[in-house]
Enzyme design. Structure first.
Site, PDB file in Angstrom:
ATOM      1  N   THR A   1       0.810  -1.231   0.000  1.00  0.00           N
ATOM      2  CA  THR A   1       0.000   0.000   0.000  1.00  0.00           C
ATOM      3  C   THR A   1       0.838   1.272   0.000  1.00  0.00           C
ATOM      4  O   THR A   1       0.289   2.357  -0.118  1.00  0.00           O
ATOM      5  CB  THR A   1      -0.925   0.066   1.242  1.00  0.00           C
ATOM      6  OG1 THR A   1      -0.113   0.086   2.423  1.00  0.00           O
ATOM      7  CG2 THR A   1      -1.898  -1.089   1.271  1.00  0.00           C
ATOM      8  N   LYS A   2       2.133   1.163   0.199  1.00  0.00           N
ATOM      9  CA  LYS A   2       2.981   2.366   0.276  1.00  0.00           C
ATOM     10  C   LYS A   2       2.411   3.351   1.298  1.00  0.00           C
ATOM     11  O   LYS A   2       2.303   4.568   1.056  1.00  0.00           O
ATOM     12  CB  LYS A   2       3.135   3.013  -1.115  1.00  0.00           C
ATOM     13  CG  LYS A   2       4.583   3.391  -1.413  1.00  0.00           C
ATOM     14  CD  LYS A   2       4.834   3.794  -2.816  1.00  0.00           C
ATOM     15  CE  LYS A   2       5.985   4.780  -2.894  1.00  0.00           C
ATOM     16  NZ  LYS A   2       7.211   4.405  -2.157  1.00  0.00           N
TER      17      LYS A   2
END
Ligand code: PMP
Length: 317
Positions: A169-170
């Site tokens: 998901t960063k």
């Protein structure tokens, strides 16, 4: 103020923003220094944001933004996963392109967009907290030195797992894990850290995906190994296909790193950076390997617009 710590390859010039650029914050354009948020901002308190890093390459007469749409597609997907509302992909592409046009850079740049929880309420929760969007840019040369072989170590810090903070998901909060690993590596005299995941398998660097070459085959951890599904990683796999290099995505054991013929890190920041040693064990002949060199050249030709076959990867700003 000098800290006395050995900063290694994290050079200040490579990582510092420039204050007199224009930036975008929640619907308005302002000088970067005026883009501020309140101290009780949810994202600041709880790490509730997700972001992208996008490169723009100066080709002598214009900036070409690399994988513009792909980055914003990833950001929109990640924001939805994290229950944050982002602008549409088209809107974000327009903002990033306008950012570059307004600032008129004449050198390579890095664009940092972020979806973040801008509410001011207490409590680590994702629902019913308003969302914001920001985007700024800065100059960026090499994040890691792509010419010199890197000295890396296997980190004593374990990679976050998909069931804790999904690395794909960063998410901003997840980068504390990266910061711990990178700091430990640099303090111990290495350039970069390589994470193992909670199954003890090779995962990725603190901000890079990893590739090995063994017996002429290109190997990279698969997408269930708690990695970020890197856009550069995908490009490297595409080059491998186009150049007829056999490539496989599969679980990678730690000791395979020590037996690799070639090893390199890839990412928007580090581009294609070859590794000379892992945990003090020299990789292959201790020089940039032949497949690494081919892929590095293919990457550079594509991003500087020298290979028309990959023109669709670039958006002129
Ligand atoms: N892994 C991590 C943890 C990263 O932060 C990055 C940089 N975005 C990468 C891999 C490489 O991803 P990309 O090629 O999409 O920049």
């Amino acid at each position: 103020m000098a800290s006395g710590l050995p900063w290694g390859t994290v050079t200040k010039s490579a990582t510092q923003p420039v204050n007199n650029t224009f930036a975008y914050l929640d619907g308005g354009w302002r000088p970067l220094t005026e883009c501020t948020v309140p101290v009780n901002t949810h994202a600041l308190q709880y790490g509730t944001g997700c972001f992208e890093g996008i490169r723009g390459y100066w080709s002598g007469d214009r900036i070409n933004i690399l994988f513009l749409r792909e980055h914003f597609q990833r950001l929109a997907g990640n924001a939805a996963l994290l229950m944050m509302k982002s602008p549409t992909v088209d809107e974000m592409c327009t903002i990033a392109t306008r950012l570059v046009r307004q600032n008129e850079p004449k050198h390579n740049i890095y664009i940092r967009p972020m979806v973040y929880k801008k509410g001011l309420t207490l409590g680590p929760v994702l629902i019913d907290v308003p969302d914001g969007f920001l985007c700024y840019m800065q100059p960026l040369g090499d994040y890691l030195d792509t010419s010199k072989g890197l000295s890396v170590c296997v980190s004593s810090w374990q990679r976050l797992s998909d069931n804790s903070i999904p690395t794909r998901t960063k998410a901003t909060g997840g980068y504390l894990n990266s910061a711990l690993a990178k700091s430990e590596a640099v303090m111990n005299g290495y350039d970069e850290a390589v994470f193992l995941n909670d199954r003890g398998q090779v995962c990725e660097g603190s901000a890079e995906n990893i590739f090995l070459v063994r017996g002429g085959e290109l190997i990279t951890p698969d997408r269930t190994a708690d990695i970020l599904e890197g856009i550069t990683r995908r490009a490297i796999l595409q080059f491998a296909k186009d150049l007829g290099i056999p490539a496989v995505e599969r679980p990678v054991a730690r000791t395979e790193l020590y037996l690799a013929d070639e090893l390199f890190l890839v990412g928007t920041g580090c581009q294609v950076s070859w590794v000379r040693s892992v945990d003090k064990r020299v990789v292959g002949a201790g020089t940039r390997g032949p497949l690494t060199e081919r892929l590095q050249r293919a990457y550079e030709d594509a991003v500087y617009g020298r290979n028309p076959a990959y023109a669709s990867w670039l958006t002129p700003a």
